[in-house]
Design a protein around this motif. Structure first.
Motif, PDB file in Angstrom:
ATOM      1  N   ALA B 220       0.842  -1.200   0.000  1.00 26.73           N
ATOM      2  CA  ALA B 220       0.000   0.000   0.000  1.00 26.73           C
ATOM      3  C   ALA B 220       0.877   1.250   0.000  1.00 26.73           C
ATOM      4  N   PHE B 221       1.958   1.209   0.773  1.00 27.24           N
ATOM      5  CA  PHE B 221       2.890   2.334   0.812  1.00 27.24           C
ATOM      6  C   PHE B 221       3.484   2.581  -0.577  1.00 27.24           C
ATOM      7  N   VAL B 222       3.921   1.494  -1.233  1.00 28.49           N
ATOM      8  CA  VAL B 222       4.541   1.627  -2.552  1.00 28.49           C
ATOM      9  C   VAL B 222       3.537   2.191  -3.558  1.00 28.49           C
ATOM     10  N   ALA B 223       2.306   1.669  -3.515  1.00 29.06           N
ATOM     11  CA  ALA B 223       1.288   2.152  -4.448  1.00 29.06           C
ATOM     12  C   ALA B 223       0.961   3.612  -4.176  1.00 29.06           C
ATOM     13  N   ALA B 224       0.898   3.994  -2.903  1.00 23.09           N
ATOM     14  CA  ALA B 224       0.528   5.364  -2.556  1.00 23.09           C
ATOM     15  C   ALA B 224       1.623   6.340  -2.978  1.00 23.09           C
ATOM     16  N   ILE B 225       2.877   5.961  -2.793  1.00 23.16           N
ATOM     17  CA  ILE B 225       3.968   6.882  -3.107  1.00 23.16           C
ATOM     18  C   ILE B 225       4.123   7.052  -4.622  1.00 23.16           C
ATOM     19  N   GLY B 226       3.673   6.055  -5.390  1.00 27.94           N
ATOM     20  CA  GLY B 226       3.783   6.140  -6.839  1.00 27.94           C
ATOM     21  C   GLY B 226       2.552   6.714  -7.507  1.00 27.94           C
ATOM     22  N   ASN B 227       1.525   7.025  -6.721  1.00 26.17           N
ATOM     23  CA  ASN B 227       0.268   7.493  -7.297  1.00 26.17           C
ATOM     24  C   ASN B 227       0.432   8.897  -7.894  1.00 26.17           C
ATOM     25  N   ALA B 232      -2.199  14.496  -8.023  1.00 29.06           N
ATOM     26  CA  ALA B 232      -2.263  15.694  -8.866  1.00 29.06           C
ATOM     27  C   ALA B 232      -3.612  16.392  -8.726  1.00 29.06           C
ATOM     28  N   LEU B 233      -4.714  15.637  -8.809  1.00 32.40           N
ATOM     29  CA  LEU B 233      -6.026  16.281  -8.814  1.00 32.40           C
ATOM     30  C   LEU B 233      -6.331  16.994  -7.504  1.00 32.40           C
ATOM     31  N   ILE B 234      -5.858  16.430  -6.391  1.00 30.20           N
ATOM     32  CA  ILE B 234      -6.088  17.098  -5.113  1.00 30.20           C
ATOM     33  C   ILE B 234      -4.878  17.943  -4.734  1.00 30.20           C
ATOM     34  N   GLY B 235      -3.674  17.418  -4.996  1.00 27.73           N
ATOM     35  CA  GLY B 235      -2.458  18.110  -4.569  1.00 27.73           C
ATOM     36  C   GLY B 235      -2.202  19.413  -5.299  1.00 27.73           C
ATOM     37  N   LEU B 236      -2.602  19.525  -6.584  1.00 26.31           N
ATOM     38  CA  LEU B 236      -2.352  20.770  -7.320  1.00 26.31           C
ATOM     39  C   LEU B 236      -3.186  21.923  -6.761  1.00 26.31           C
ATOM     40  N   PRO B 241       2.249  19.540  -3.590  1.00 21.79           N
ATOM     41  CA  PRO B 241       2.762  18.577  -4.569  1.00 21.79           C
ATOM     42  C   PRO B 241       3.650  17.511  -3.936  1.00 21.79           C
ATOM     43  N   MET B 242       3.340  16.244  -4.211  1.00 23.85           N
ATOM     44  CA  MET B 242       4.210  15.148  -3.796  1.00 23.85           C
ATOM     45  C   MET B 242       5.218  14.911  -4.922  1.00 23.85           C
ATOM     46  N   LEU B 243       6.115  13.939  -4.741  1.00 25.01           N
ATOM     47  CA  LEU B 243       7.203  13.756  -5.716  1.00 25.01           C
ATOM     48  C   LEU B 243       6.699  13.474  -7.128  1.00 25.01           C
ATOM     49  N   THR B 244       5.685  12.604  -7.266  1.00 22.53           N
ATOM     50  CA  THR B 244       5.205  12.277  -8.611  1.00 22.53           C
ATOM     51  C   THR B 244       4.723  13.533  -9.324  1.00 22.53           C
ATOM     52  N   VAL B 245       4.063  14.416  -8.570  1.00 27.44           N
ATOM     53  CA  VAL B 245       3.542  15.641  -9.166  1.00 27.44           C
ATOM     54  C   VAL B 245       4.687  16.599  -9.472  1.00 27.44           C
ATOM     55  N   ILE B 247       7.704  15.789 -10.287  1.00 26.19           N
ATOM     56  CA  ILE B 247       8.391  15.305 -11.497  1.00 26.19           C
ATOM     57  C   ILE B 247       7.611  15.731 -12.737  1.00 26.19           C
ATOM     58  N   TRP B 248       6.295  15.578 -12.675  1.00 28.42           N
ATOM     59  CA  TRP B 248       5.453  16.005 -13.801  1.00 28.42           C
ATOM     60  C   TRP B 248       5.606  17.506 -14.026  1.00 28.42           C
ATOM     61  N   GLN B 249       5.600  18.279 -12.936  1.00 28.54           N
ATOM     62  CA  GLN B 249       5.740  19.742 -13.070  1.00 28.54           C
ATOM     63  C   GLN B 249       7.084  20.108 -13.690  1.00 28.54           C
ATOM     64  N   ARG B 250       8.155  19.440 -13.228  1.00 24.47           N
ATOM     65  CA  ARG B 250       9.486  19.779 -13.741  1.00 24.47           C
ATOM     66  C   ARG B 250       9.621  19.386 -15.205  1.00 24.47           C
ATOM     67  N   LEU B 251       9.038  18.219 -15.534  1.00 19.76           N
ATOM     68  CA  LEU B 251       9.186  17.728 -16.905  1.00 19.76           C
ATOM     69  C   LEU B 251       8.340  18.534 -17.875  1.00 19.76           C
ATOM     70  N   THR B 252       7.205  19.067 -17.418  1.00 17.50           N
ATOM     71  CA  THR B 252       6.351  19.839 -18.320  1.00 17.50           C
ATOM     72  C   THR B 252       6.524  21.332 -18.074  1.00 17.50           C
ATOM     73  N   GLY B 253       7.415  21.713 -17.168  1.00 22.71           N
ATOM     74  CA  GLY B 253       7.581  23.126 -16.854  1.00 22.71           C
ATOM     75  C   GLY B 253       8.827  23.701 -17.498  1.00 22.71           C
ATOM     76  N   PRO B 254       9.083  24.989 -17.253  1.00 18.22           N
ATOM     77  CA  PRO B 254      10.267  25.613 -17.831  1.00 18.22           C
ATOM     78  C   PRO B 254      11.529  25.049 -17.179  1.00 18.22           C
ATOM     79  N   GLY B 255      12.651  25.331 -17.754  1.00 20.71           N
ATOM     80  CA  GLY B 255      13.897  24.814 -17.181  1.00 20.71           C
ATOM     81  C   GLY B 255      14.686  24.096 -18.239  1.00 20.71           C
TER      82      GLY B 255
END
Lengths: 324, 571
Positions: B220-227, B232-236, B241-245, B247-255
């Motif tokens: 459950a921990f592994v699944a939750a940390i990778g979600n 994104a829908l609640i965290g944004l 933002p958690m790590l998955t979000v 990473i998405w922000q950095r990859l789709t953001g400027p930089g």
């Protein structure tokens, strides 16, 4: 069939081009999904030989995508339709935009197009105040938002997502009566700038927060459908972006791309914008219902050169104030 | 008869070959191919990811000083740990309840597992709608919440709660897997010693189930940390933002260093998830071996069973039925902030609106093609992959089949981008941003799903059948095509359907890999919600759920003859 015929009649002067324009066209845009769909559908009605697809996202999300694809050697976009000219200026400075000095700009005023012919404003999108009709207060000025009763009640788009929101903040900075002092006080009002303008709309219409900072067409359009929201043009004036269209220099289909730009700027394209609820760039086209006459809209003064010069430092400061 | 002729005068060789055939009834070739597959789809992207980060000291130094990264990592750890604790309480309680003889046992079990099968982004959208104070749902029911108080779901507590509901089925299923092997004699012995039914359960069964509960908690921990969808829908909107979000922000953001940064962050995420995986492995190894015995029979304790059953039913209504009703309300709202109008006419209008959005057609087509492609390819590869996994000597290779499934999807996606960019002859540029790259990433990510039911089925297959076929002159390929595959076909089909089910609603990977023309159903729901077009997002979600329900029914039907547990939710 009738729609095709009508479109052909309206675009008689362009009909000669229609024969030669074909192939595939990819649009990257910050327009809402449904609007981008209808814009492309109207374009295809005139140029049935062209197939189209699009990617939608906030200006702050589309731009990195373009850069990543250019870096990977796999650019996919032909045409960009993004919120603000500052973004286009950046791409123009990197020679990423195709120069078309002889573009037919229809009735769009020269002030709204790039004199070098790399991007063209397609409409006027202003940013003003949003209010839920159940909310107790009636904000009329930007400075009203600083009142203690507004604390925790204001929704705003993130400048990292929305190009219009970034220009809005840069415009506020340039107003002697508002400026950084105003923004610093505003940041203390527990503004949670997150997402784009669509999320501000959802948040205020859904009663999560009573008031918002938002672009004009979303609330004006939803108000007409009965949503419990109203758009307010503040007394100090609104900020404005022109939603420019541009062609990427590496486009594989310059013919269709140019036809698309000319279509958006033509009287027919401008009428389409008005039908979608946008204030058209061409003053000869009647604004959609819900808007005051264009001459009554007061736009805050904005110096794009100054904004471009100070944008990097300003964005860092916005990040510190409102979160990046 | 070739092989026996050669072996007849060398009895030792013959014995070796026979033993080999017992383990590898189709010979070495499929296993070698499976090994190559595991290295290409499993090892290459992950090692490429590690290589991207290795030696970039200045980048690592800069990132180490980036407070946002440490905040996100802390959120991921704390959020996933809290979710795992809550999920363990929920999942273990539900699994223990099923030790009692109760009515609607299977239905209640399915109800508890369903939140795992609803895509996270849709579940989150539904919960957000159910919680929106003046959203269509509350207006519909006539109980609008307080004005201007925000949405109570937006915050760490909302993410933790929803992640717990989505991962509790993992605890439930691992625990139930042990319940199935619980010897009936044990409870009877305890009762014979005078223990009341419930006490007998607690004293005799709980110690045996504890390792299952612990392993489930780690999963459950592994699944939750990778979600990504829920985060994104609640965290944004909650600005959490958690790590998955991130990473998405950095990859789709400027930089300018977006990809390298995403690679480093993915490795960080993989390491955090790996601690959970190690805990799960430890819990399994530490567990008391369950003694064999008669099948376990549920214990009779009517009052307690009625209470437990009622609670489980209410839980299902609260976490599933109400949010889904809110989703329907959101889809049928004429405008933001208005109550829904649910009539035949508005339903028809909604269907037309969906039909007229090319994005929806594109997404349905892409997602179905991806689901079909990944399902068929992985079903075809399942027997060799399962043979490889069963080989003790091949464990270091077979690990790479399991790892992409166990690690967060973000890791697979970033690895896939890096691999695509290094392909020669412009193949990478052709793949980049297309459906092809998403398909390749799915083949990596979902291989284990197709392999697991087939491995279970192969373990039950008598190796003498293949022997007999060999005796009749069938070569390795004939044994594969005419013996093994036909006999394991239900498991192959169930595995392929499981893959299709996961692929059709996938968001974590496709959110990082899509471009114009390759959007998936998950991406479109996510994008529409982000753009504030909630009505359309809800409508596409309903469409998506209908497709999921169809695949779910198909997998259940295909898995009905398989050993329990081969189709995860069938209890």
């Amino acid at each position: 069939m009738r729609r095709h015929l009508l479109a052909a009649l309206l675009l008689l002067p362009l009909a000669g081009h229609a024969q030669t324009v074909s192939g595939h066209l990819t649009l990257y845009t910050s327009q809402p999904e449904a609007d981008a769909t209808r814009t492309l559908a109207a374009f295809r009605d005139t140029y049935p030989e062209v197939t189209t697809e699009f990617v939608r996202g906030g200006t702050g999300q589309i731009l990195p995508r373009i850069r990543a694809e250019l870096a990977a050697g796999a650019p996919r976009a032909d045409v960009l339709l993004l919120a603000d000219s500052l973004t286009m200026e950046g791409l123009k400075a990197e020679n990423r935009l195709l120069r078309v000095p002889d573009m037919q700009t229809g009735g769009v005023p020269a002030a709204l197009v790039d004199p070098d012919g790399t991007y063209w404003g397609t409409k006027l999108i202003t940013t003003g105040l949003l209010r839920n009709t159940r909310a107790p207060l009636h904000p009329a000025r930007w400075s009203d938002l600083l009142g203690p009763e507004y604390r925790g009640q204001i929704a705003a788009p993130a400048h990292a997502v929305s190009g219009a929101a970034l220009i809005h903040l840069l415009t506020i900075v340039q107003q002697p009566a508002l400026g950084w002092l105003y923004l610093e006080k505003l940041a203390k009002q527990d503004i949670r700038a997150a997402g784009g303008n669509g999320q501000v709309m959802q948040s205020v219409a859904g009663g999560e927060r009573g008031y918002g900072v938002i672009i004009d067409y979303l609330p004006i359009r939803e108000h007409a459908k009965g949503a419990p929201v109203e758009f307010v043009f503040p007394e100090e004036g609104v900020s404005a972006v022109t939603e420019p269209v541009a062609i990427l220099a590496g486009t594989r289909n310059p013919g269709a791309a140019k036809a698309f730009v000319a279509f958006l700027l033509s009287a027919d394209g401008q009428r389409l914008a008005a039908r979608q609820g946008y204030l058209p760039a061409d003053p000869a086209i009647a604004p959609p219902p819900g808007f005051p006459p264009p001459q009554d809209i007061r736009v805050m003064r904005f110096d794009p050169a100054r904004a471009a010069a100070e944008s990097e430092a300003a964005i860092r400061r916005f990040n510190a104030l409102f979160g990046g | 008869m070739r092989h026996t002729a050669g072996a007849s005068h060398r009895p030792y060789d013959h014995a070796v070959r026979l033993a080999e055939r017992q383990r590898l009834p189709e010979g070495w070739t499929p296993v070698l191919l499976a090994g190559a597959w595991a290295l290409a789809f499993g090892a290459w992207p992950l090692l490429r990811l590690a290589a991207e980060a290795a030696g970039r000291w200045s980048l690592l130094w800069d990132m180490a000083g980036d407070a946002a990264i440490w905040r996100a990592a802390g959120r991921s750890l704390a959020g996933a740990a809290a979710a795992a604790v809550l999920a363990t309480l929920l999942g273990a309680a539900a699994a223990l309840s099923l030790l009692l003889r109760m009515r609607f046992r299977r239905l209640l079990a399915l109800l508890f597992v369903l939140p795992m099968l609803v895509p996270p982004q849709i579940m989150a959208l539904a919960w957000i709608q159910a919680a929106a104070p003046s959203g269509p749902f509350r207006l519909w029911l006539g109980v609008p919440g307080p004005f201007g108080q925000g949405n109570w779901l937006y915050g760490p507590h909302g993410i933790v709660l929803l992640l717990a509901v989505q991962t509790a089925p993992l605890v439930f299923l691992t625990t139930l897997g042990l319940v199935r092997r619980l010897p009936g004699e044990l409870i009877e012995a305890a009762r014979g010693l005078g223990a009341r039914p419930v006490r007998a359960l607690a004293a005799a069964a709980l110690p045996l189930l504890a390792p299952g509960i612990m392993a489930g908690a780690a999963l459950a921990f592994v699944a939750a940390i990778g979600n990504f969808g829920t985060a994104a829908l609640i965290g944004l909107p909650a600005r959490w933002p958690m790590l998955t979000v991130l990473i998405w922000q950095r990859l789709t953001g400027p930089g300018s260093n977006a990809l390298a940064e995403a690679a480093v962050l993915s490795l960080l995420l993989a390491m955090l998830a790996a601690t959970g995986l190690a805990l799960a492995a430890l819990a399994r190894r530490r567990g008391t071996p369950v003694p064999a015995g008669r099948a376990f029979a549920p214990v009779g304790a009517p009052r307690l069973a009625a209470l437990a059953g009622t609670l489980m039913g209410l839980y299902g209504i609260a976490v599933l039925a109400l949010p889904l009703a809110a989703l329907v309300a959101a889809a049928f709202a004429p405008a933001a902030g208005l109550p829904p109008v649910v009539t035949f006419r508005t339903a028809a209008a909604l269907a037309t609106a969906l039909w007229q959005q090319p994005a929806v057609g594109e997404a349905v087509r892409n997602s179905l093609l991806l689901a079909l492609g990944a399902g068929v390819v992985l079903a075809a590869a399942a027997v060799p992959l399962a043979r490889l996994s069963a080989l003790p000597a091949a464990r270091p290779v077979a690990l790479w089949i399991a790892l992409p499934q166990a690690l967060p999807g973000t890791v697979t996606a970033v690895g896939a981008i890096l691999v695509a960019l290094m392909l020669p002859f412009g193949a990478g540029a052709a793949l980049y941003g297309g459906t092809g790259l998403i398909l390749l990433a799915y083949l990596s990510r979902f291989a284990l799903l197709a392999t697991r039911p087939v491995a279970a089925s192969l373990a039950l297959l008598d190796p003498r059948i293949a022997d007999a076929a060999a005796g009749l002159g069938a070569g390795p390929w004939a044994r594969l095509g005419r013996v093994t595959i036909p006999l394991t076909l239900p498991a192959i089909a169930a595995g392929g359907t499981l893959v299709a089910l996961s692929a059709v609603n996938e968001l974590t990977v496709s959110a990082l890999l899509y471009a114009a023309g390759s959007r998936t159903l998950g991406v479109v729901v996510f994008g529409l919600n982000e753009g504030g077009e909630t009505q359309l997002a809800a409508a596409v979600s309903l469409l998506s759920l209908a497709i999921t329900a169809g695949l779910l029914a198909a997998a259940t039907w295909l898995g009905r003859r398989l050993p329990p547990g081969a189709v995860p939710w069938r209890v």
